[in-house]
Design a protein around this motif. Sequence first.
Motif, PDB file in Angstrom:
ATOM      1  N   ASN A 144      33.692  82.140   7.438  1.00 22.02           N
ATOM      2  CA  ASN A 144      34.685  81.259   8.058  1.00 22.02           C
ATOM      3  C   ASN A 144      35.062  80.084   7.165  1.00 22.02           C
ATOM      4  OD1 ASN A 144      34.939  82.685  10.582  1.00 22.02           O
ATOM      5  ND2 ASN A 144      32.866  81.953  11.069  1.00 22.02           N
ATOM      6  N   ARG A 170      47.204  79.700  15.962  1.00 19.95           N
ATOM      7  CA  ARG A 170      46.183  78.787  15.445  1.00 19.95           C
ATOM      8  C   ARG A 170      45.670  79.188  14.065  1.00 19.95           C
ATOM      9  NH1 ARG A 170      41.870  79.193  18.247  1.00 19.95           N
ATOM     10  NH2 ARG A 170      42.453  80.649  19.900  1.00 19.95           N
ATOM     11  N   MET A 171      46.335  80.135  13.408  1.00 17.63           N
ATOM     12  CA  MET A 171      46.027  80.445  12.011  1.00 17.63           C
ATOM     13  C   MET A 171      47.119  79.826  11.147  1.00 17.63           C
ATOM     14  SD  MET A 171      44.612  84.352  11.807  1.00 17.63           S
ATOM     15  CE  MET A 171      43.076  84.815  12.619  1.00 17.63           C
ATOM     16  N   ARG A 201      43.181  86.676  19.240  1.00 22.97           N
ATOM     17  CA  ARG A 201      43.650  85.598  20.120  1.00 22.97           C
ATOM     18  C   ARG A 201      44.061  84.372  19.306  1.00 22.97           C
ATOM     19  NH1 ARG A 201      39.226  87.400  23.341  1.00 22.97           N
ATOM     20  NH2 ARG A 201      37.899  85.717  22.513  1.00 22.97           N
ATOM     21  N   GLN A 202      43.280  84.068  18.292  1.00 26.54           N
ATOM     22  CA  GLN A 202      43.573  82.919  17.432  1.00 26.54           C
ATOM     23  C   GLN A 202      44.931  83.095  16.751  1.00 26.54           C
ATOM     24  OE1 GLN A 202      40.484  82.268  14.537  1.00 26.54           O
ATOM     25  NE2 GLN A 202      41.709  80.833  13.328  1.00 26.54           N
ATOM     26  N   TYR A 203      45.193  84.296  16.256  1.00 25.50           N
ATOM     27  CA  TYR A 203      46.468  84.564  15.585  1.00 25.50           C
ATOM     28  C   TYR A 203      47.635  84.497  16.565  1.00 25.50           C
ATOM     29  CZ  TYR A 203      50.232  87.255  13.439  1.00 25.50           C
ATOM     30  OH  TYR A 203      51.451  87.678  12.973  1.00 25.50           O
ATOM     31  N   SER A 258      38.409  81.639   7.603  1.00 27.34           N
ATOM     32  CA  SER A 258      38.494  81.455   9.049  1.00 27.34           C
ATOM     33  C   SER A 258      39.792  81.983   9.652  1.00 27.34           C
ATOM     34  CB  SER A 258      38.340  79.973   9.400  1.00 27.34           C
ATOM     35  OG  SER A 258      39.351  79.207   8.775  1.00 27.34           O
TER      36      SER A 258
END
Length: 290
Positions: free
Chosen positions: A124, A275-276, A269-271, A95
């Motif tokens: 994920n 949020r990783m 966007r997550q990185y 994920s």
Amino acid sequence: MKTERKIIRTETPEARPGFLGAGHMARQLVGADFTASDPFIFLMDDVLDKKDTNPSGGAHPHAGFETVSLLLEGEIGDEAYKMHSGDFQLMTAGSGVVHTETIDRPLRLRLLQLWLNLPRKNRNAAPRVQDLPLNHVPVLDKKGVHIRLYSGSLNGLTAPVHNYVPLIVADISLEAGATALLDIPAQYNTFVYMLEGAIIAGADEQLLHKKQVGWLDLFEEAAPSTLKIAAKEGKARLVLYAGAPLHEKIVAHGPFIADSADAIPGLYRQYRAGRMPHIATVPAAQRILL
């Protein structure tokens, strides 16, 4: 009766200057055509002969696949764990995860790092890392044949690594004149990479020499098969990779693998939003020392 595998394609990839700066030479062994290499996405042979203390590498993200690292020489790692010569690591990015490979002192290293596809259902998966140190690697030493098995099962050995994709990784050395019969499922996509010397390989007795990659023929039905290899003149050493194809389409973009192009922006966007997790901070149950 076991099918005798043969070499159907040989390649001699060139080494080129790598992204780590002076002293880094990188040889791309896999990555031109995923439909032919499935489940193997990308494989690099990185050699670094660093002379200075300027930091190279650093923290970076991955998602949607697994990194399979075999350290042939040197030392690499982060504050959580350092690999040494002969060690093996399988990191499930799943994920999304960040890991650090910073090199800030003079050293020489050689690393084979493979990107291995994940099944769509496991794309994920929760990030995890499995470290297999050299002194825990299963070994077969018989009649001039020395096998270190890092993943999967081969010739009576079974490695302790847990796999989403059935995968065999073995470092094989042959004394001069030695011959080995390697038991590999016929439906596994398989190739060998020559590290030293030369071998005669397969039913059609193809010659493979240092720095060459040899791909085997592939069968759709599950069945046992063998690959015969024999040292040509002097000693020889090779790495064997064999994996079950997933027959699933993927999209690759930078450090991420996804099922479709629509998923890639969300990973960035997550990185960027932090949020990783870093692999060094995931729960202890996801940091496995074998």
